[in-house]
Structure formats: structure tokens, C-alpha cells
Design a protein around this motif. Structure first.
Motif, PDB file in Angstrom:
ATOM      1  N   LEU A  63      20.205  39.239  69.880  1.00  0.00           N
ATOM      2  CA  LEU A  63      20.919  40.147  68.992  1.00  0.00           C
ATOM      3  C   LEU A  63      19.979  40.730  67.934  1.00  0.00           C
ATOM      4  N   LYS A  64      19.052  39.909  67.468  1.00  0.00           N
ATOM      5  CA  LYS A  64      18.087  40.388  66.470  1.00  0.00           C
ATOM      6  C   LYS A  64      17.218  41.497  67.054  1.00  0.00           C
ATOM      7  N   VAL A  65      16.770  41.311  68.300  1.00  0.00           N
ATOM      8  CA  VAL A  65      15.963  42.332  68.957  1.00  0.00           C
ATOM      9  C   VAL A  65      16.785  43.594  69.189  1.00  0.00           C
ATOM     10  N   GLN A  66      18.041  43.412  69.591  1.00  0.00           N
ATOM     11  CA  GLN A  66      18.893  44.559  69.919  1.00  0.00           C
ATOM     12  C   GLN A  66      19.206  45.416  68.708  1.00  0.00           C
ATOM     13  N   TYR A  67      19.504  44.763  67.557  1.00  0.00           N
ATOM     14  CA  TYR A  67      19.961  45.512  66.388  1.00  0.00           C
ATOM     15  C   TYR A  67      18.908  45.648  65.290  1.00  0.00           C
ATOM     16  N   GLY A  68      17.798  44.915  65.416  1.00  0.00           N
ATOM     17  CA  GLY A  68      16.732  45.037  64.434  1.00  0.00           C
ATOM     18  C   GLY A  68      16.869  44.137  63.233  1.00  0.00           C
ATOM     19  N   PHE A  69      17.907  43.309  63.179  1.00  0.00           N
ATOM     20  CA  PHE A  69      18.085  42.368  62.065  1.00  0.00           C
ATOM     21  C   PHE A  69      18.922  41.187  62.570  1.00  0.00           C
ATOM     22  N   PRO A  70      18.789  40.020  61.943  1.00  0.00           N
ATOM     23  CA  PRO A  70      19.522  38.835  62.424  1.00  0.00           C
ATOM     24  C   PRO A  70      21.035  39.038  62.302  1.00  0.00           C
ATOM     25  N   PRO A  71      21.788  38.518  63.249  1.00  0.00           N
ATOM     26  CA  PRO A  71      23.249  38.639  63.164  1.00  0.00           C
ATOM     27  C   PRO A  71      23.817  37.726  62.085  1.00  0.00           C
ATOM     28  N   SER A  72      24.953  38.111  61.544  1.00  0.00           N
ATOM     29  CA  SER A  72      25.660  37.231  60.620  1.00  0.00           C
ATOM     30  C   SER A  72      26.290  36.095  61.408  1.00  0.00           C
ATOM     31  N   ARG A  73      26.801  35.109  60.691  1.00  0.00           N
ATOM     32  CA  ARG A  73      27.449  33.991  61.375  1.00  0.00           C
ATOM     33  C   ARG A  73      28.642  34.471  62.197  1.00  0.00           C
ATOM     34  N   GLU A  74      29.421  35.425  61.629  1.00  0.00           N
ATOM     35  CA  GLU A  74      30.593  35.941  62.333  1.00  0.00           C
ATOM     36  C   GLU A  74      30.175  36.704  63.593  1.00  0.00           C
ATOM     37  N   LEU A  76      27.442  36.278  65.309  1.00  0.00           N
ATOM     38  CA  LEU A  76      26.933  35.317  66.282  1.00  0.00           C
ATOM     39  C   LEU A  76      28.078  34.577  66.949  1.00  0.00           C
ATOM     40  N   GLN A  77      29.102  34.225  66.172  1.00  0.00           N
ATOM     41  CA  GLN A  77      30.262  33.531  66.739  1.00  0.00           C
ATOM     42  C   GLN A  77      30.945  34.387  67.800  1.00  0.00           C
ATOM     43  N   ILE A  78      31.090  35.694  67.507  1.00  0.00           N
ATOM     44  CA  ILE A  78      31.700  36.602  68.473  1.00  0.00           C
ATOM     45  C   ILE A  78      30.884  36.653  69.753  1.00  0.00           C
ATOM     46  N   LEU A 338      25.704  27.711  63.068  1.00  0.00           N
ATOM     47  CA  LEU A 338      27.006  27.772  63.707  1.00  0.00           C
ATOM     48  C   LEU A 338      27.518  26.359  63.920  1.00  0.00           C
ATOM     49  N   ALA A 339      28.713  26.085  63.454  1.00  0.00           N
ATOM     50  CA  ALA A 339      29.265  24.735  63.577  1.00  0.00           C
ATOM     51  C   ALA A 339      29.604  24.424  65.024  1.00  0.00           C
ATOM     52  N   SER A 340      29.515  23.142  65.390  1.00  0.00           N
ATOM     53  CA  SER A 340      29.916  22.723  66.729  1.00  0.00           C
ATOM     54  C   SER A 340      31.406  22.963  66.891  1.00  0.00           C
ATOM     55  N   GLU A 341      31.801  23.203  68.124  1.00  0.00           N
ATOM     56  CA  GLU A 341      33.194  23.523  68.401  1.00  0.00           C
ATOM     57  C   GLU A 341      33.588  22.831  69.694  1.00  0.00           C
ATOM     58  N   ALA A 342      34.765  22.289  69.745  1.00  0.00           N
ATOM     59  CA  ALA A 342      35.268  21.716  70.988  1.00  0.00           C
ATOM     60  C   ALA A 342      36.656  22.267  71.235  1.00  0.00           C
ATOM     61  N   ALA A 343      36.922  22.576  72.494  1.00  0.00           N
ATOM     62  CA  ALA A 343      38.227  23.099  72.870  1.00  0.00           C
ATOM     63  C   ALA A 343      38.524  22.629  74.267  1.00  0.00           C
ATOM     64  N   GLY A 344      39.789  22.475  74.593  1.00  0.00           N
ATOM     65  CA  GLY A 344      40.126  22.054  75.944  1.00  0.00           C
ATOM     66  C   GLY A 344      41.612  22.039  76.128  1.00  0.00           C
ATOM     67  N   GLY A 345      42.032  21.714  77.343  1.00  0.00           N
ATOM     68  CA  GLY A 345      43.460  21.691  77.640  1.00  0.00           C
ATOM     69  C   GLY A 345      43.780  20.483  78.461  1.00  0.00           C
TER      70      GLY A 345
END
Length: 345
Positions: A63-74, A76-78, A338-345
């Protein structure tokens, strides 16, 4: 797999037109599901999807290479969520057999099989089998992306349980609920007399002032104004033009000046990108929400697009529930973490 059963059981009830884009592949998916439902041993246990810290960091760098600056946390999460969705879609495509007898996938595997084979001139079937034996269908990014995209089309086109085609009442309600999307912007009609700075130089503005007095004193109406001023290639009359259209033709300052001009009289001079203009505003039409009959096609497409998005969200929720999803904490000492995340069903 629970999601596979829901998807494929509903495919048969969907309009055929929805699935022309993936025709034969969905037939294969249905056939694969029939085999699963008749074989209890075919059920698949809950799987884990681990998106490693290394993958998160690689995605951040991309993303940094693509946009020229580091992504925000949001941001990056997306991006991480989208990557996980692609992995889920790819696995679901495999689960329902979209990779089997898929000519596009087969040709891709034959192609990359030729790259790694000792004899690239071997029979296509031999190259295909070698590619399968090497597991290239699981590692090649083109194949994975193709299968994920096909599964996404399935997800977007599976109707929700209570979904019916939009009728006139539904379309009218949508139009009233989303007026900004369909409101026709203000439009104006005008006639202008042009004085060129290229032809007249610094005298163009003063000439415009003198000509304005002449037009007013002799009561020159717009239909008789062509004999005055300098030639203008874009024409002298604008009919029912929006602000954006005027701005593209004459420049922002000219378009903004028109907002303050009274209709029914010669006013100016008004500067444009070309020179000076004397303007007669003939009519100003306010913004309005058109009746459904005039925009029915646009409204219908908007409703269907919204439904496709709803299908996709609901289907992704169901598909994600088939997995335990873990997103590891990425790099350390590199800004947002980015915080760890767990999800499941």
C-alpha cells in the motif's frame, strides 16, 4: 459445508440470467454439491485461516508503494479484511468444485506447467497433471484470484431469502429516500458576446465596457447580438447547461460569476479563460427531483446494485462463519500496530 449447501440450494431458484456470466462453472458447483450431500463423509471440519504478521507487513508495504505514503490503521484494516475475504472466497470455490473442469484454470495450469516442465513441448494433459501434482493450483496467484472472483460472482447473484424483483412502489420509495443521487442540478441558458484578448490585447476589457453600453442603449436582444463582438468557436448560445458544463467550457471564475447575474438583461464584462464576455441570462432552472418515469432505469440499477452489495455482505458473513480467522499482530516499532483478531462460527 453449511454455506455451500445454502448457496447451491438457492442457485436453482435464481433467474437464469443472473448466472450467464459464470454458466458452466455454476453447473459444476451444483454437481459437486450433489456429491457432497449424498456422501456424509464429505463434510469438512472447521478450518483455520491465519493471516500472519508477515503478510500484514507485506500488505502495508504494498500500500505504501501504491499510494506513496504508509496507510493508516483503518486503511490497513480494510486491506487486510479484503485479503481475508479473498482467501475465504478461494477456499469456498475449491469446496464447491469451481476449479474442476474449469477451462480457464486448466489453461493457466498448462501454461505454468510448461514453465517448470523439463520438456515444455509435452502434451497439454501431461503438463496439466504435473501442475496439479506440484500443487500449483493452490500457489498460483492468477488461479487463486480467478477462483475467488468467480465465487464472488456467485455470492453477489444468490438472492436473499425474502428478495423479490423491485416493483414500481419499491423504485418510487428508493427515489424519495435517495434524492441527492437523482436530483437534476440547476441549469441555465444564456447568450454571450465575446471580446478576445488575443485579438484586442489589454484593450479587450475597455472595449467590452463600451460595447455593453451600446447593447443596452440600442436595446439589442440576444437573437440580434451575433453581429457584435469577436468570433467564438464554441458558439454564442448555451442551452440548459449545468455549472460543471459551463466551468469546463469557460473556466471556474466565469461559472461562479454567472450565479450572481440577473436574467433578462445584458451584464458584464465577465472574464473567462478566453477573454471577456457580455452575458444575457435567458433562463435559470432550479434543481429538481425528476419523476420516476424519467429516471426509472437509473433507479432500478441503483436498487439492484444495493441488493448485490447486501447479498455480498450477508454471504461473506456466512462464509466467514465456516472458518476460524486469526489476524496476527504485525511488525513492531513501525508505527500503528494492527491488533490480533479472531472470528469464527
Amino acid at each position: 459445508m453449511r454455506f455451500a449447501s445454502r448457496v447451491l440450494a438457492r442457485l436453482g431458484r435464481a433467474p437464469l440470467l443472473h448466472f450467464l456470466v459464470i454458466g458452466g462453472l455454476l453447473y459444476l458447483a451444483d454437481a459437486a454439491w450433489q456429491r457432497q450431500t449424498t456422501d456424509p463423509a464429505a463434510s469438512v471440519p472447521l478450518e483455520r485461516i491465519v493471516f500472519s504478521a508477515r503478510q500484514v507487513e507485506q500488505l502495508r508495504q504494498d500500500l505504501k508503494v501504491q499510494y506513496g505514503f504508509p496507510p493508516s490503521r483503518e486503511e490497513l484494516q480494510i486491506a487486510v479484511d479484503a485479503a481475508v475475504d479473498d482467501e475465504v472466497l478461494y477456499r469456498q470455490a475449491l469446496a464447491v468444485g469451481l476449479d474442476r473442469d474449469n477451462e480457464s484454470v486448466r489453461q493457466r495450469l498448462i501454461q505454468i506447467g510448461g514453465f517448470v516442465a523439463e520438456d515444455p513441448g509435452e502434451d497439454e494433459e501431461v503438463l496439466y497433471q504435473k501442475a496439479l501434482a506440484l500443487g500449483l493450483q493452490h500457489t498460483d496467484l492468477v488461479v487463486r484470484r480467478q477462483l475467488a472472483t468467480t465465487m464472488r460472482l456467485v455470492a453477489e447473484n444468490v438472492p436473499l431469502a425474502d428478495e423479490v424483483p423491485p416493483d414500481e412502489a419499491t423504485l418510487e420509495a428508493y427515489l424519495q429516500q435517495h434524492p441527492d443521487a437523482f436530483t437534476v442540478p440547476p441549469r441555465l441558458s444564456l447568450t454571450h458576446v465575446y471580446l478576445s484578448t488575443d485579438e484586442r490585447g489589454a484593450a479587450a476589457e475597455a472595449d467590452a465596457v463600451l460595447l455593453l453600453d451600446e447593447l443596452r442603449n440600442h436595446r439589442i436582444t440576444p437573437d440580434r447580438s451575433n453581429a457584435f463582438g469577436d468570433p467564438f468557436l464554441l458558439g454564442y448560445r448555451l442551452q440548459r447547461q449545468t455549472h460543471d458544463a459551463v466551468r469546463q467550457m469557460f473556466g471556474e471564475s466565469f461559472a461562479l460569476a454567472l450565479a450572481d447575474l440577473a436574467p433578462g438583461a445584458w451584464v458584464g464584462p465577465v472574464r473567462s479563460a478566453y477573454g471577456w464576455h457580455l452575458v444575457w441570462v435567458e433562463a435559470v432552472e432550479p434543481a429538481e427531483l425528476p419523476p420516476l418515469a424519467e429516471v426509472e432505469g437509473q433507479v432500478r440499477e441503483a436498487v439492484l446494485a444495493e441488493r448485490r452489495e447486501q447479498r455480498m455482505q450477508e454471504t461473506m458473513r456466512q462464509m466467514r462463519a465456516e472458518y476460524t480467522i486469526e489476524i496476527e499482530a504485525p511488525w513492531s516499532g513501525a508505527g500503528d500496530v494492527l491488533a490480533s483478531e479472531a472470528a469464527g462460527g
